[in-house]
Design a protein around this motif. Structure first.
Motif, short mmCIF file in Angstrom:
data_model
loop_
_atom_site.label_atom_id
_atom_site.label_comp_id
_atom_site.label_asym_id
_atom_site.label_seq_id
_atom_site.Cartn_x
_atom_site.Cartn_y
_atom_site.Cartn_z
N ALA A 111 0.84 -1.33 -0.14
CA ALA A 111 -0.17 0.24 0.04
C ALA A 111 1.00 1.38 0.00
N ALA A 112 1.99 1.12 0.68
CA ALA A 112 2.94 2.26 1.06
C ALA A 112 3.52 2.64 -0.47
N GLU A 113 3.75 1.60 -1.01
CA GLU A 113 4.53 1.60 -2.21
C GLU A 113 3.56 2.20 -3.30
N ARG A 114 2.24 1.67 -3.51
CA ARG A 114 1.37 2.13 -4.47
C ARG A 114 0.98 3.77 -4.02
N ALA A 115 1.03 4.04 -2.66
CA ALA A 115 0.41 5.51 -2.54
C ALA A 115 1.68 6.31 -3.00
N ALA A 116 2.87 5.89 -2.62
CA ALA A 116 3.99 6.78 -3.04
C ALA A 116 4.04 7.25 -4.64
N ARG A 117 3.31 6.22 -5.57
CA ARG A 117 3.40 6.32 -6.77
C ARG A 117 1.89 7.09 -7.35
N LEU A 118 0.66 6.71 -6.66
CA LEU A 118 -0.52 7.09 -7.04
C LEU A 118 -1.31 8.04 -6.48
N ASP A 123 -4.25 13.39 -1.20
CA ASP A 123 -4.05 12.27 -0.44
C ASP A 123 -2.68 12.34 0.49
N LEU A 124 -1.71 12.95 0.03
CA LEU A 124 -0.43 13.21 0.70
C LEU A 124 -0.70 14.30 1.87
N LYS A 125 -1.42 15.21 1.65
CA LYS A 125 -1.69 16.25 2.56
C LYS A 125 -2.38 15.68 3.69
N VAL A 126 -3.31 14.77 3.54
CA VAL A 126 -4.26 14.04 4.60
C VAL A 126 -3.28 13.34 5.51
N ILE A 127 -2.07 12.52 4.68
CA ILE A 127 -1.34 11.62 5.48
C ILE A 127 -0.52 12.61 6.24
N ALA A 148 -4.86 5.78 18.82
CA ALA A 148 -5.77 6.11 17.69
C ALA A 148 -5.20 6.53 16.58
N LEU A 149 -4.36 7.52 16.66
CA LEU A 149 -3.61 8.11 15.45
C LEU A 149 -2.87 7.18 14.73
N ASP A 150 -2.23 6.47 15.45
CA ASP A 150 -1.22 5.26 14.91
C ASP A 150 -2.26 4.60 13.75
N ALA A 151 -3.46 4.11 13.83
CA ALA A 151 -4.30 3.50 13.35
C ALA A 151 -4.96 4.24 12.01
N GLU A 152 -5.03 5.42 12.33
CA GLU A 152 -5.41 6.38 11.52
C GLU A 152 -4.56 6.88 10.34
N PHE A 153 -3.23 6.94 10.75
CA PHE A 153 -2.07 7.18 9.87
C PHE A 153 -1.66 5.95 9.00
N ILE A 157 -2.68 5.86 4.62
CA ILE A 157 -1.90 5.42 3.47
C ILE A 157 -2.51 4.50 2.68
N ILE A 158 -3.36 3.36 3.42
CA ILE A 158 -4.07 2.54 2.47
C ILE A 158 -4.97 3.02 1.64
N GLU A 159 -5.80 4.29 2.26
CA GLU A 159 -6.70 5.17 1.24
C GLU A 159 -6.15 5.57 0.15
N ALA A 160 -4.93 5.91 0.40
CA ALA A 160 -4.06 6.71 -0.51
C ALA A 160 -3.37 5.60 -1.90
N SER A 161 -3.50 4.42 -1.49
CA SER A 161 -2.91 3.28 -2.35
C SER A 161 -3.91 3.26 -3.53
N HIS A 162 -5.21 3.57 -3.40
CA HIS A 162 -6.30 3.57 -4.34
C HIS A 162 -6.54 2.21 -4.74
N ASN A 163 -6.70 1.45 -4.01
CA ASN A 163 -7.17 -0.16 -4.16
C ASN A 163 -8.31 -0.44 -3.28
N VAL A 164 -9.52 -0.35 -3.83
CA VAL A 164 -10.72 -0.36 -2.92
C VAL A 164 -10.88 -1.74 -2.11
N ILE A 165 -10.45 -2.63 -2.78
CA ILE A 165 -10.50 -4.03 -2.09
C ILE A 165 -9.62 -4.11 -0.90
#
Length: 256
Positions: A111-118, A123-127, A148-153, A157-165
Motif C-alpha cells: 500500500a505504501a509503495e502504491r501510495a508513493a506512486r499513485l 492524499d499526501l496532505k491528509v497523511i 488512535a492516530l497510529d491506526a488513522e495514519f 496510507i491504505i486509502e491513498a493506495s487507491h485499491n478499494v478491495i
C-alpha cells in the motif's frame, strides 16, 4: 434485432451511483453523517424528491441508514471478515498475532509503495496532517490518542493506495486491532523509548511518501512493523519469565 431504445438516466440513479462510488472508495466512511437534505441537494444540483428516492434505494440495500432526529448515515458496511469463534481464537493464541503482523507487512508495504506512486496531492496532505497530529499527541504523552492516530495514519496510507478491495479488507482488520483482539497498542505508547522510536518510524514513512519514493516507503513500513513484532515478542518473553518466577515464589511459600 435485440436493440432497445436508449433512455436518459434518471437523476436519482445518477445520485445513487455517485454515493455508491464515494462509499466504495472509502471517502464516505461507515458511521459518517451525510450533509442535510437541503445542502446535499444543492451540492448535487438535484431536486429533493430525486435525492429522497436515491437515499431510499440506498437505505433499502443496506448502504445508508436513517436515524430519527439525527440524519442519514453511512451504514456499517464493513462488518467482520471473521466469525466470532475465529476472533476468539485470534485473541487467545500468539501465533495469530504474529501472522497478523506478517500479513500487515505484506499488505501495508504494498500500500505504501502504491501510495508513493499513485496518491494525489490531497492524499499526501491528509497523511501529513495525521502525522502532524501524531507529533502533537506525542508531546502531550497521551497513549490513547497516539494509539488512535497510529491506526488513522496507517489507514490513510491504505486509502491513498487507491485499491478499494485492500481498503475495505484492511479497515475490517483494523477494527479488530482497535478492539484489542490482536494486542493492546496503548501499552506500547506508554513506554518512553518505544514511543520515541515509533514516532521516528512514522516520520520516516511520511517523509518517503511525501518525497514519492515507493521503495523507501515500503521499506519504512516493513521496518516499522518488524520493530512492533520484536517489541511484542520481547513483551511475551518477559511475561512468561514473570509467570515462571511467580509460580516458583508461590511454590516456595507453600513449602515454607
Amino acid at each position: 434485432m435485440p436493440f432497445q431504445p436508449v433512455t436518459p438516466e434518471k437523476l436519482s440513479t445518477s445520485v445513487t451511483r455517485q454515493i455508491e462510488k464515494l462509499i466504495l472508495q472509502g471517502i464516505l466512511r461507515p458511521g459518517e453523517r451525510l450533509p442535510s437534505e437541503r445542502e446535499l441537494s444543492e451540492r448535487l444540483n438535484v431536486s429533493r424528491p430525486s435525492l429522497r428516492e436515491s437515499i431510499a434505494d440506498l437505505s433499502e440495500r443496506g448502504l445508508l441508514v436513517s436515524r430519527a432526529g439525527a440524519g442519514v448515515f453511512v451504514a456499517d458496511v464493513l462488518g467482520s471478515a471473521f466469525s466470532d469463534a475465529l476472533i476468539q481464537l485470534f485473541a487467545n493464541h500468539d501465533e495469530a498475532v504474529f501472522d497478523y503482523l506478517s500479513f500487515r507487512k505484506d499488505m501495508e508495504g504494498l500500500a505504501a509503495e502504491r501510495a508513493a506512486r499513485l496518491a494525489s496531492d490531497t492524499d499526501l496532505k491528509v497523511i501529513n496532517t495525521v502525522y502532524e497530529r501524531m507529533e502533537a499527541a506525542h508531546k502531550k504523552r497521551n497513549p490513547a490518542d497516539e494509539a488512535a492516530l497510529d491506526a488513522e495514519f496507517h489507514l490513510s496510507i491504505i486509502e491513498a493506495s487507491h485499491n478499494v478491495i485492500m481498503l475495505h479488507m484492511m479497515r475490517s482488520m483494523y477494527q479488530l486491532l482497535r478492539e484489542g483482539v490482536f494486542y493492546n497498542r496503548q501499552i506500547m505508547f506508554r513506554q518512553r523509548t518505544t514511543r520515541a522510536t515509533l514516532l521516528g518510524q512514522h516520520r520516516a514513512i511520511n517523509d518517503a511518501l511525501q518525497a514519492r519514493e515507493p521503495e523507501a516507503a515500503r521499506k519504512a513500513v516493513v521496518d516499522h512493523l518488524t520493530y512492533v513484532e520484536t517489541c511484542l515478542a520481547d513483551n511475551r518473553k518477559a511475561e512468561a519469565h514473570e509467570e515462571v518466577a511467580k509460580k516458583r515464589y508461590e511454590h516456595t511459600l507453600a513449602k515454607g
